[in-house]
Design a protein around this motif. Structure first.
Motif, PDB file in Angstrom:
ATOM      1  N   GLY A 230       0.793  -1.232   0.000  1.00 15.33           N
ATOM      2  CA  GLY A 230       0.000   0.000   0.000  1.00 15.33           C
ATOM      3  C   GLY A 230       0.826   1.283   0.000  1.00 15.33           C
ATOM      4  N   PHE A 231       2.126   1.175   0.130  1.00 16.59           N
ATOM      5  CA  PHE A 231       2.942   2.383   0.336  1.00 16.59           C
ATOM      6  C   PHE A 231       4.397   2.134  -0.044  1.00 16.59           C
ATOM      7  CE2 PHE A 231       2.571  -0.200   4.154  1.00 16.59           C
ATOM      8  CZ  PHE A 231       3.887  -0.395   4.512  1.00 16.59           C
ATOM      9  N   ALA A 232       5.121   3.264  -0.166  1.00 15.89           N
ATOM     10  CA  ALA A 232       6.579   3.198  -0.351  1.00 15.89           C
ATOM     11  C   ALA A 232       7.226   3.505   0.991  1.00 15.89           C
ATOM     12  CB  ALA A 232       7.020   4.210  -1.390  1.00 15.89           C
ATOM     13  N   ARG A 233       8.388   2.913   1.257  1.00 12.34           N
ATOM     14  CA  ARG A 233       9.002   3.067   2.577  1.00 12.34           C
ATOM     15  C   ARG A 233      10.459   3.509   2.477  1.00 12.34           C
ATOM     16  NH1 ARG A 233       8.080  -1.349   7.117  1.00 12.34           N
ATOM     17  NH2 ARG A 233       6.330   0.066   7.465  1.00 12.34           N
ATOM     18  N   PHE A 234      10.841   4.429   3.376  1.00 14.22           N
ATOM     19  CA  PHE A 234      12.233   4.898   3.530  1.00 14.22           C
ATOM     20  C   PHE A 234      12.612   4.598   4.974  1.00 14.22           C
ATOM     21  CE2 PHE A 234      14.861   9.177   3.608  1.00 14.22           C
ATOM     22  CZ  PHE A 234      16.016   8.468   3.855  1.00 14.22           C
ATOM     23  N   ARG A 235      13.659   3.787   5.140  1.00 11.04           N
ATOM     24  CA  ARG A 235      14.138   3.489   6.491  1.00 11.04           C
ATOM     25  C   ARG A 235      15.576   3.966   6.632  1.00 11.04           C
ATOM     26  NH1 ARG A 235      12.056  -0.305  10.009  1.00 11.04           N
ATOM     27  NH2 ARG A 235      14.063  -1.135  10.623  1.00 11.04           N
ATOM     28  N   LEU A 236      15.884   4.563   7.778  1.00 14.26           N
ATOM     29  CA  LEU A 236      17.237   5.022   8.049  1.00 14.26           C
ATOM     30  C   LEU A 236      17.701   4.368   9.343  1.00 14.26           C
ATOM     31  CD1 LEU A 236      19.246   7.204   6.817  1.00 14.26           C
ATOM     32  CD2 LEU A 236      18.707   8.493   8.891  1.00 14.26           C
ATOM     33  N   THR A 237      18.879   3.719   9.310  1.00 15.84           N
ATOM     34  CA  THR A 237      19.378   3.016  10.487  1.00 15.84           C
ATOM     35  C   THR A 237      20.748   3.558  10.872  1.00 15.84           C
ATOM     36  OG1 THR A 237      18.246   1.033   9.672  1.00 15.84           O
ATOM     37  CG2 THR A 237      19.828   0.709  11.455  1.00 15.84           C
TER      38      THR A 237
ATOM     39  N   GLU B 199      18.860  10.927  -2.170  1.00 17.93           N
ATOM     40  CA  GLU B 199      17.641  11.196  -2.932  1.00 17.93           C
ATOM     41  C   GLU B 199      17.329   9.993  -3.834  1.00 17.93           C
ATOM     42  OE1 GLU B 199      17.502  14.980  -4.754  1.00 17.93           O
ATOM     43  OE2 GLU B 199      15.484  14.662  -5.519  1.00 17.93           O
ATOM     44  N   ARG B 200      16.059   9.544  -3.853  1.00 21.22           N
ATOM     45  CA  ARG B 200      15.714   8.314  -4.576  1.00 21.22           C
ATOM     46  C   ARG B 200      14.238   8.299  -4.953  1.00 21.22           C
ATOM     47  NH1 ARG B 200      16.923   2.573  -4.327  1.00 21.22           N
ATOM     48  NH2 ARG B 200      18.984   3.108  -3.542  1.00 21.22           N
ATOM     49  N   GLU B 201      13.949   7.887  -6.208  1.00 18.59           N
ATOM     50  CA  GLU B 201      12.546   7.696  -6.579  1.00 18.59           C
ATOM     51  C   GLU B 201      12.201   6.218  -6.465  1.00 18.59           C
ATOM     52  OE1 GLU B 201      11.192   9.664 -10.189  1.00 18.59           O
ATOM     53  OE2 GLU B 201       9.583   8.172 -10.390  1.00 18.59           O
ATOM     54  N   VAL B 202      11.075   5.931  -5.807  1.00 16.48           N
ATOM     55  CA  VAL B 202      10.613   4.547  -5.664  1.00 16.48           C
ATOM     56  C   VAL B 202       9.315   4.429  -6.462  1.00 16.48           C
ATOM     57  CG1 VAL B 202       9.903   2.756  -4.027  1.00 16.48           C
ATOM     58  CG2 VAL B 202      11.649   4.426  -3.375  1.00 16.48           C
TER      59      VAL B 202
ATOM     60  N   LEU C 169      13.682  12.831   7.430  1.00 13.75           N
ATOM     61  CA  LEU C 169      13.340  11.941   6.329  1.00 13.75           C
ATOM     62  C   LEU C 169      12.179  12.619   5.615  1.00 13.75           C
ATOM     63  CD1 LEU C 169      14.703  10.054   8.493  1.00 13.75           C
ATOM     64  CD2 LEU C 169      13.326   8.200   7.584  1.00 13.75           C
ATOM     65  N   LYS C 170      12.297  12.793   4.286  1.00  9.47           N
ATOM     66  CA  LYS C 170      11.257  13.525   3.564  1.00  9.47           C
ATOM     67  C   LYS C 170      10.739  12.737   2.380  1.00  9.47           C
ATOM     68  CE  LYS C 170      11.779  18.190   4.914  1.00  9.47           C
ATOM     69  NZ  LYS C 170      11.274  19.489   4.508  1.00  9.47           N
ATOM     70  N   ALA C 171       9.475  13.008   2.035  1.00  6.84           N
ATOM     71  CA  ALA C 171       8.855  12.328   0.890  1.00  6.84           C
ATOM     72  C   ALA C 171       7.857  13.246   0.202  1.00  6.84           C
ATOM     73  CB  ALA C 171       8.131  11.071   1.361  1.00  6.84           C
ATOM     74  N   VAL C 172       7.748  13.113  -1.121  1.00  9.15           N
ATOM     75  CA  VAL C 172       6.650  13.736  -1.869  1.00  9.15           C
ATOM     76  C   VAL C 172       6.130  12.714  -2.886  1.00  9.15           C
ATOM     77  CG1 VAL C 172       7.344  16.174  -1.699  1.00  9.15           C
ATOM     78  CG2 VAL C 172       8.295  14.743  -3.528  1.00  9.15           C
ATOM     79  N   GLY C 173       4.851  12.850  -3.206  1.00 10.17           N
ATOM     80  CA  GLY C 173       4.284  12.056  -4.289  1.00 10.17           C
ATOM     81  C   GLY C 173       4.519  12.784  -5.612  1.00 10.17           C
ATOM     82  N   LEU C 174       4.728  12.010  -6.690  1.00 11.41           N
ATOM     83  CA  LEU C 174       4.942  12.610  -8.017  1.00 11.41           C
ATOM     84  C   LEU C 174       3.771  12.222  -8.930  1.00 11.41           C
ATOM     85  CD1 LEU C 174       8.711  11.690  -8.523  1.00 11.41           C
ATOM     86  CD2 LEU C 174       7.765  13.808  -7.572  1.00 11.41           C
ATOM     87  N   ASP C 175       3.418  13.107  -9.872  1.00 14.43           N
ATOM     88  CA  ASP C 175       2.376  12.728 -10.840  1.00 14.43           C
ATOM     89  C   ASP C 175       3.010  11.998 -12.031  1.00 14.43           C
ATOM     90  OD1 ASP C 175       3.471  14.597 -12.551  1.00 14.43           O
ATOM     91  OD2 ASP C 175       1.949  16.131 -12.152  1.00 14.43           O
ATOM     92  N   GLU C 176       2.212  11.679 -13.043  1.00 18.33           N
ATOM     93  CA  GLU C 176       2.712  10.893 -14.185  1.00 18.33           C
ATOM     94  C   GLU C 176       3.898  11.573 -14.872  1.00 18.33           C
ATOM     95  OE1 GLU C 176      -0.370  10.764 -13.346  1.00 18.33           O
ATOM     96  OE2 GLU C 176      -0.684   8.597 -13.268  1.00 18.33           O
ATOM     97  N   ASN C 177       3.910  12.912 -14.836  1.00 12.21           N
ATOM     98  CA  ASN C 177       4.995  13.648 -15.505  1.00 12.21           C
ATOM     99  C   ASN C 177       6.203  13.879 -14.606  1.00 12.21           C
ATOM    100  OD1 ASN C 177       3.301  13.922 -17.751  1.00 12.21           O
ATOM    101  ND2 ASN C 177       2.266  15.635 -16.729  1.00 12.21           N
TER     102      ASN C 177
ATOM    103  N   VAL D 297       7.014   7.881  -5.999  1.00 15.51           N
ATOM    104  CA  VAL D 297       7.304   8.608  -4.751  1.00 15.51           C
ATOM    105  C   VAL D 297       8.773   8.987  -4.736  1.00 15.51           C
ATOM    106  CG1 VAL D 297       7.521   8.337  -2.239  1.00 15.51           C
ATOM    107  CG2 VAL D 297       5.473   7.478  -3.398  1.00 15.51           C
ATOM    108  N   ARG D 298       9.053  10.207  -4.289  1.00 19.25           N
ATOM    109  CA  ARG D 298      10.461  10.599  -4.132  1.00 19.25           C
ATOM    110  C   ARG D 298      10.793  10.779  -2.652  1.00 19.25           C
ATOM    111  NH1 ARG D 298      11.576  15.907  -6.618  1.00 19.25           N
ATOM    112  NH2 ARG D 298      11.453  14.813  -8.607  1.00 19.25           N
ATOM    113  N   PHE D 299      11.935  10.185  -2.239  1.00 21.16           N
ATOM    114  CA  PHE D 299      12.417  10.293  -0.851  1.00 21.16           C
ATOM    115  C   PHE D 299      13.769  10.997  -0.824  1.00 21.16           C
ATOM    116  CE2 PHE D 299       9.992   6.204  -0.294  1.00 21.16           C
ATOM    117  CZ  PHE D 299       9.116   6.650   0.685  1.00 21.16           C
ATOM    118  N   TRP D 300      14.079  11.619   0.280  1.00 18.12           N
ATOM    119  CA  TRP D 300      15.436  12.115   0.516  1.00 18.12           C
ATOM    120  C   TRP D 300      15.644  12.417   1.999  1.00 18.12           C
ATOM    121  CZ3 TRP D 300      11.492  15.120  -1.212  1.00 18.12           C
ATOM    122  CH2 TRP D 300      11.291  16.376  -0.620  1.00 18.12           C
TER     123      TRP D 300
END
Ligand code: HEC
Ligand code: HEC
Ligand code: HEC
Ligand code: HEC
Ligand code: HEC
Length: 388
Positions: A249-256, A382-385, A274-282, A332-335
């Motif tokens: 159901g979701f994307a996950r970013f874990r930091l250890t 920075e990473r797109e999932v 830890l930050k995240a944004v959703g991206l549209d099709e473009n 989803v983009r994380f950083w």
């Protein structure tokens, strides 16, 4: 009578420790603040040997000078510090300098510059401007102290016919306690059970501490005078592990915290997110989709008392996570965002900039520190999932 004997023994013991002799441990008062003035240097020494300035040490120890110059220890007499010192009385100034410019001669130099109305000018601050420099860690009474000899591991007093009358070599330079003088506050200064600086205690409880992996082994590899920490992206990246995954159901970013020998981060000053944004099709950011998880020990000074609001730092081995529900696009983009000086930036500098007379030297220095604090921010990992 018995009391007097005890006193005599104590005095003898102290003078034996002060002298150092052939003992491989440092004198007990090596790090007792305030440090005593060096006194007169031996008359037959060259001007270079007598000097307390790092530039002169560097004539013969060029590698150490070059490394130290890149470190924050060399920048400890900073605009953010001096801007505050200019508003303090002499006693408070000296207590700050114990860690930021620890030699007695540095205090004298700053007092003199201030008395001449030039406390804000690096050109007038003399030795004080050198911050936490060679002498503070290596010099007592003009005698050089250092770690066991690199080749052979000799400890104790070397022959006096060498440069600067030889050196006293001690294993204490390789121990974490050496750093505690400035990186650990006493337990009686605790806020919610933990002093504002608690690095030594955190380290002792960590796997690194239990395995005898010292502060020096991570912060001075091969004895290099680098002291990288939260201000250095590569050091931070080496101390933690980032993992990204696409769940149902979701994307996950874990930091250890995998390789930081104390809490990540150890101080109350940095803020890590830890930050995240959703991206549209473009690939454009979907407005209102941003999420974050804050890693920080948040404290505040209220009505003369410190309080802790929360502490979400990561002790060694622990993780933090941020989950982001999939947007329609499945992108989803994380950083990770690191603000090394967050506490000074918001809690200290903003208040001072409000209160100080606008055109004063102190206000100019604090404005400089404020701008620097903003420049010190950086992002990592920075990473797109994408949804599979
Ligand atoms: C004129 C050259 C010269 C200057 C200037 C100089 N040193 Fe040295 N230093 C040496 C030499 C040579 C040795 C090796 C001494 C020995 O083996 O007895 C040494 C050894 C040391 C050591 C021990 C390293 C080892 O060999 O185990 C330390 C620490 C040290 N110096 C610190 C300093 C500091 C701090 C300054 C400035 C305040 C300084 N030195 C200035 C030449 C110099
Ligand atoms: C005389 C006091 C003093 C001693 C001793 C000392 N430090 Fe520091 N250290 C400081 C101060 C002050 C700063 C902050 C400098 C600044 O930015 O103004 C600092 C900064 C640092 C930083 C950089 C932190 C960052 O924010 O990136 C590291 C890492 C560090 N010290 C490690 C050590 C280690 C390891 C030792 C022991 C070998 C040690 N220090 C010994 C006073 C000291
Ligand atoms: C026990 C040692 C110690 C004392 C005493 C101390 N500091 Fe620091 N200071 C540090 C260390 C270590 C850091 C780096 C870690 C951090 O940011 O908290 C630091 C960082 C800072 C910074 C941010 C970095 C910079 O240089 O711009 C400022 C500003 C500062 N201190 C001001 C002060 C002032 C003002 C005082 C006196 C009221 C003071 N400090 C007393 C150890 C000390
Ligand atoms: C914050 C404290 C601190 C400061 C400032 C500092 N040193 Fe050191 N220095 C150390 C420690 C600790 C070691 C031993 C590290 C180890 O054994 O892992 C060391 C080791 C050395 C050595 C021995 C190196 C070797 O390879 O055997 C020399 C020489 C030296 N320092 C010179 C200097 C000079 C010159 C400066 C200034 C440019 C300086 N140090 C600044 C703490 C300091
Ligand atoms: C196992 C390696 C390791 C050991 C041991 C270690 N550190 Fe660190 N340290 C790191 C890493 C990685 C960072 C960067 C991440 C961070 O800031 O927490 C760091 C950051 C720092 C900072 C930057 C400020 C902050 O808020 O994080 C200081 C100061 C510091 N260490 C001091 C020390 C002292 C003092 C000791 C010994 C008591 C020590 N460290 C032991 C790896 C280590």
């Amino acid at each position: 009578m018995r009391k007097r004997v005890a006193v005599v023994i104590l005095v003898l013991l102290q003078s034996a420790l002060t002298y150092g002799g052939n003992a491989e441990t440092l004198p007990q008062e090596y790090w007792r603040h305030p440090l005593a003035p060096q006194g007169e240097a031996p008359k037959d020494w060259s001007a270079e040997e007598k000097s307390l300035r790092p530039q002169e040490c560097g004539l013969c120890h060029a590698d150490k000078l070059a490394e130290w110059r890149t470190s924050l220890h060399a920048k400890a007499f900073s605009p953010g510090l001096v801007g505050q010192l200019l508003t303090f009385d002499s006693e408070d100034v000296h207590s700050c300098l114990n860690c930021h410019a620890p030699l007695a001669e540095q205090k004298q130099a700053f007092d003199a510059a201030r008395a001449a109305g030039k406390g804000h000018l690096p050109t007038a601050q003399g030795l004080a401007a050198q911050g936490n420099s060679c002498g503070g860690c290596h010099l007592r009474n003009h005698r050089r102290f250092g770690p066991p000899q690199r080749d052979g591991g000799a400890v104790g007093v070397s022959p006096a016919d060498g440069s600067h009358g030889g050196v006293t070599r001690s294993r204490d330079f390789e121990r974490s306690d050496f750093c505690a003088a400035c990186h650990q506050f006493p337990q009686d200064m605790a806020i919610n059970g933990k002093p504002l600086e608690n690095t030594m205690v955190e380290w002792q409880a960590s796997p690194a501490g239990r395995n005898g992996q010292s502060c020096q082994s991570c912060h001075m590899p091969d004895r290099r005078h680098l002291w990288r920490g939260i201000h250095d992206p590569a050091m931070v990246a080496a101390g933690v592990t980032a993992q990204f995954s696409a769940e149902t159901g979701f994307a996950r970013f874990r930091l250890t915290n995998t390789a930081t020998g104390h809490a990540f981060p150890t101080y109350v000053t940095p803020k890590v997110m830890l930050k995240a944004v959703g991206l549209d099709e473009n690939g454009a950011v979907i407005p209102g989709s941003a999420r974050e998880h804050v890693i920080q020990r948040r404290v505040a000074f209220i009505d003369g008392d410190w309080i802790e609001r929360f502490d979400s730092r990561l002790p060694p081995g622990q993780s933090a996570g941020l989950d982001m529900p999939w947007p329609a696009s499945g992108r989803v983009r994380f950083w990770l965002e690191v603000h090394p000086d967050d506490f000074y930036d918001h809690d200290v500098y903003d208040g001072l900039l409000r209160d100080l007379p606008k055109s004063s030297a102190a206000a100019r220095l604090i404005a400089e520190a404020d701008a620097q604090a903003r420049r010190n921010r950086f992002t990592l990992f920075e990473r797109e999932v994408t949804r599979p």
